[in-house]
Motif scaffolding. Structure first.
Motif, PDB file in Angstrom:
ATOM      1  N   ILE A  64       0.841  -1.205   0.000  1.00 10.62           N
ATOM      2  CA  ILE A  64       0.000   0.000   0.000  1.00 10.62           C
ATOM      3  C   ILE A  64       0.875   1.254   0.000  1.00 10.62           C
ATOM      4  CG2 ILE A  64      -1.582   1.372   1.438  1.00 10.62           C
ATOM      5  CD1 ILE A  64      -2.903  -1.347   2.203  1.00 10.62           C
ATOM      6  N   ALA A  65       1.895   1.284   0.836  1.00  8.08           N
ATOM      7  CA  ALA A  65       2.774   2.452   0.917  1.00  8.08           C
ATOM      8  C   ALA A  65       3.459   2.717  -0.421  1.00  8.08           C
ATOM      9  CB  ALA A  65       3.808   2.257   2.018  1.00  8.08           C
ATOM     10  N   MET A  66       3.920   1.661  -1.090  1.00  6.35           N
ATOM     11  CA  MET A  66       4.577   1.834  -2.399  1.00  6.35           C
ATOM     12  C   MET A  66       3.608   2.403  -3.426  1.00  6.35           C
ATOM     13  SD  MET A  66       7.223  -1.418  -2.783  1.00  6.35           S
ATOM     14  CE  MET A  66       6.063  -2.222  -3.811  1.00  6.35           C
ATOM     15  N   GLU A  67       2.387   1.879  -3.450  1.00  4.88           N
ATOM     16  CA  GLU A  67       1.390   2.371  -4.408  1.00  4.88           C
ATOM     17  C   GLU A  67       1.014   3.826  -4.121  1.00  4.88           C
ATOM     18  OE1 GLU A  67       0.214   0.912  -7.181  1.00  4.88           O
ATOM     19  OE2 GLU A  67       1.563  -0.764  -6.806  1.00  4.88           O
ATOM     20  N   ILE A  75       1.463  10.435  -2.669  1.00  2.00           N
ATOM     21  CA  ILE A  75       0.813  10.441  -1.356  1.00  2.00           C
ATOM     22  C   ILE A  75       1.820   9.825  -0.394  1.00  2.00           C
ATOM     23  CG2 ILE A  75      -1.067   9.506   0.040  1.00  2.00           C
ATOM     24  CD1 ILE A  75      -2.755   9.404  -2.537  1.00  2.00           C
ATOM     25  N   ASN A  76       2.170  10.567   0.635  1.00  2.00           N
ATOM     26  CA  ASN A  76       3.168  10.095   1.594  1.00  2.00           C
ATOM     27  C   ASN A  76       2.485   9.581   2.854  1.00  2.00           C
ATOM     28  OD1 ASN A  76       5.495  10.807   0.037  1.00  2.00           O
ATOM     29  ND2 ASN A  76       4.987  12.944   0.479  1.00  2.00           N
ATOM     30  N   PRO A  77       2.310   8.262   2.947  1.00  2.00           N
ATOM     31  CA  PRO A  77       1.645   7.706   4.130  1.00  2.00           C
ATOM     32  C   PRO A  77       2.562   7.700   5.344  1.00  2.00           C
ATOM     33  CG  PRO A  77       2.417   5.928   2.741  1.00  2.00           C
ATOM     34  CD  PRO A  77       2.720   7.214   2.009  1.00  2.00           C
ATOM     35  N   ILE A  78       1.952   7.684   6.492  1.00  9.23           N
ATOM     36  CA  ILE A  78       2.673   7.486   7.744  1.00  9.23           C
ATOM     37  C   ILE A  78       2.358   6.073   8.202  1.00  9.23           C
ATOM     38  CG2 ILE A  78       2.843   8.161  10.164  1.00  9.23           C
ATOM     39  CD1 ILE A  78       2.138  11.005   9.278  1.00  9.23           C
ATOM     40  N   ILE A  79       3.410   5.298   8.459  1.00 11.00           N
ATOM     41  CA  ILE A  79       3.241   3.927   8.908  1.00 11.00           C
ATOM     42  C   ILE A  79       3.546   3.883  10.401  1.00 11.00           C
ATOM     43  CG2 ILE A  79       3.942   1.523   8.587  1.00 11.00           C
ATOM     44  CD1 ILE A  79       2.765   2.915   6.049  1.00 11.00           C
ATOM     45  N   PHE A  93      -1.600   5.761   7.858  1.00  6.26           N
ATOM     46  CA  PHE A  93      -2.301   7.034   7.975  1.00  6.26           C
ATOM     47  C   PHE A  93      -1.977   7.883   6.756  1.00  6.26           C
ATOM     48  CE2 PHE A  93      -1.790   5.499  12.238  1.00  6.26           C
ATOM     49  CZ  PHE A  93      -2.889   5.963  12.948  1.00  6.26           C
ATOM     50  N   VAL A  94      -2.964   8.654   6.288  1.00  3.44           N
ATOM     51  CA  VAL A  94      -2.729   9.612   5.210  1.00  3.44           C
ATOM     52  C   VAL A  94      -3.330  10.958   5.610  1.00  3.44           C
ATOM     53  CG1 VAL A  94      -2.671   7.889   3.363  1.00  3.44           C
ATOM     54  CG2 VAL A  94      -4.829   9.013   3.931  1.00  3.44           C
ATOM     55  N   HIS A  95      -2.848  12.002   4.966  1.00  6.87           N
ATOM     56  CA  HIS A  95      -3.395  13.331   5.216  1.00  6.87           C
ATOM     57  C   HIS A  95      -4.845  13.361   4.757  1.00  6.87           C
ATOM     58  CE1 HIS A  95      -3.942  17.694   4.993  1.00  6.87           C
ATOM     59  NE2 HIS A  95      -2.977  17.733   5.906  1.00  6.87           N
ATOM     60  N   LYS A  96      -5.692  14.046   5.499  1.00  8.99           N
ATOM     61  CA  LYS A  96      -7.124  14.046   5.186  1.00  8.99           C
ATOM     62  C   LYS A  96      -7.425  14.575   3.787  1.00  8.99           C
ATOM     63  CE  LYS A  96      -8.022  18.406   7.560  1.00  8.99           C
ATOM     64  NZ  LYS A  96      -8.741  19.034   8.663  1.00  8.99           N
ATOM     65  N   ASP A  97      -6.559  15.435   3.227  1.00  9.04           N
ATOM     66  CA  ASP A  97      -6.775  15.940   1.869  1.00  9.04           C
ATOM     67  C   ASP A  97      -6.539  14.870   0.811  1.00  9.04           C
ATOM     68  OD1 ASP A  97      -7.306  18.407   2.988  1.00  9.04           O
ATOM     69  OD2 ASP A  97      -5.309  19.219   2.594  1.00  9.04           O
ATOM     70  N   ARG A 145      -8.283   9.565  -2.696  1.00  9.91           N
ATOM     71  CA  ARG A 145      -7.370   8.843  -3.596  1.00  9.91           C
ATOM     72  C   ARG A 145      -6.726   7.651  -2.887  1.00  9.91           C
ATOM     73  NH1 ARG A 145      -3.057  11.902  -6.532  1.00  9.91           N
ATOM     74  NH2 ARG A 145      -2.500  12.551  -4.444  1.00  9.91           N
ATOM     75  N   ALA A 146      -6.355   7.835  -1.628  1.00 14.35           N
ATOM     76  CA  ALA A 146      -5.731   6.747  -0.872  1.00 14.35           C
ATOM     77  C   ALA A 146      -6.712   5.594  -0.672  1.00 14.35           C
ATOM     78  CB  ALA A 146      -5.241   7.255   0.475  1.00 14.35           C
ATOM     79  N   THR A 147      -7.946   5.893  -0.379  1.00 11.76           N
ATOM     80  CA  THR A 147      -8.957   4.864  -0.174  1.00 11.76           C
ATOM     81  C   THR A 147      -9.178   4.059  -1.447  1.00 11.76           C
ATOM     82  OG1 THR A 147     -10.033   6.221   1.507  1.00 11.76           O
ATOM     83  CG2 THR A 147     -11.331   4.445   0.568  1.00 11.76           C
ATOM     84  N   GLU A 148      -9.164   4.711  -2.594  1.00 16.11           N
ATOM     85  CA  GLU A 148      -9.320   4.006  -3.864  1.00 16.11           C
ATOM     86  C   GLU A 148      -8.186   2.996  -4.058  1.00 16.11           C
ATOM     87  OE1 GLU A 148      -9.467   7.151  -6.739  1.00 16.11           O
ATOM     88  OE2 GLU A 148     -11.523   7.707  -6.203  1.00 16.11           O
ATOM     89  N   VAL A 149      -6.964   3.412  -3.777  1.00 14.96           N
ATOM     90  CA  VAL A 149      -5.801   2.527  -3.912  1.00 14.96           C
ATOM     91  C   VAL A 149      -5.918   1.344  -2.957  1.00 14.96           C
ATOM     92  CG1 VAL A 149      -3.309   2.361  -3.531  1.00 14.96           C
ATOM     93  CG2 VAL A 149      -4.263   4.334  -4.739  1.00 14.96           C
ATOM     94  N   ILE A 150      -6.254   1.613  -1.720  1.00 16.17           N
ATOM     95  CA  ILE A 150      -6.349   0.563  -0.708  1.00 16.17           C
ATOM     96  C   ILE A 150      -7.459  -0.418  -1.044  1.00 16.17           C
ATOM     97  CG2 ILE A 150      -6.889   0.120   1.729  1.00 16.17           C
ATOM     98  CD1 ILE A 150      -5.400   2.843   2.242  1.00 16.17           C
ATOM     99  N   ASN A 151      -8.590   0.085  -1.489  1.00 18.59           N
ATOM    100  CA  ASN A 151      -9.692  -0.802  -1.865  1.00 18.59           C
ATOM    101  C   ASN A 151      -9.291  -1.726  -3.012  1.00 18.59           C
ATOM    102  OD1 ASN A 151     -11.381   0.210   0.090  1.00 18.59           O
ATOM    103  ND2 ASN A 151     -12.401   1.630  -1.269  1.00 18.59           N
ATOM    104  N   LYS A 152      -8.576  -1.212  -3.986  1.00 15.87           N
ATOM    105  CA  LYS A 152      -8.123  -2.029  -5.119  1.00 15.87           C
ATOM    106  C   LYS A 152      -7.164  -3.117  -4.642  1.00 15.87           C
ATOM    107  CE  LYS A 152      -5.887  -1.911  -9.635  1.00 15.87           C
ATOM    108  NZ  LYS A 152      -5.332  -3.211  -9.428  1.00 15.87           N
ATOM    109  N   ILE A 153      -6.208  -2.751  -3.808  1.00 13.79           N
ATOM    110  CA  ILE A 153      -5.219  -3.721  -3.319  1.00 13.79           C
ATOM    111  C   ILE A 153      -5.883  -4.795  -2.487  1.00 13.79           C
ATOM    112  CG2 ILE A 153      -3.249  -4.021  -1.763  1.00 13.79           C
ATOM    113  CD1 ILE A 153      -2.275  -1.257  -2.790  1.00 13.79           C
ATOM    114  N   THR A 154      -6.749  -4.414  -1.563  1.00 12.40           N
ATOM    115  CA  THR A 154      -7.396  -5.410  -0.704  1.00 12.40           C
ATOM    116  C   THR A 154      -8.379  -6.268  -1.486  1.00 12.40           C
ATOM    117  OG1 THR A 154      -9.007  -3.763   0.063  1.00 12.40           O
ATOM    118  CG2 THR A 154      -7.047  -4.110   1.429  1.00 12.40           C
TER     119      THR A 154
END
Length: 79
Positions: free
Chosen positions: A20-23, A29-33, A57-61, A65-74
């Motif tokens: 997820i972080a790589m995608e 998008i710079n996630p915080i792990i 964690f991702v910035h609320k802004d 986009r982050a949710t779309e990526v995560i949904n695709k991966i999962t």
């Protein structure tokens, strides 16, 4: 309790979190792990019962986009 501009978007094992972080990084998008077990060890409290447990964690802004990526991966993992 303080307000944060970051929102937890995923909780899971190391391999999926790294994927997820790589995608997310490819989309600038710079996630915080957050790794609870690593934090506990560094703090001198020992490990946790879930050593492979991490949070993303991702910035609320960047939430949509982050949710779309995560949904695709999962979704790909479930199939």
């Amino acid at each position: 309790m303080t307000d944060s501009n970051f929102i937890k978007v995923y909780t899971g094992n190391f391999a999926v979190v790294k994927h997820i972080a790589m995608e997310l990084n490819t989309l600038n998008i710079n996630p915080i792990i957050k790794d609870q077990s690593e934090s506990a060890i560094l703090g001198g409290f020992g490990g946790t019962s879930a050593p492979d447990f991490q949070e993303v964690f991702v910035h609320k802004d960047e939430l949509v986009r982050a949710t779309e990526v995560i949904n695709k991966i999962t979704k790909d993992l479930d199939s």
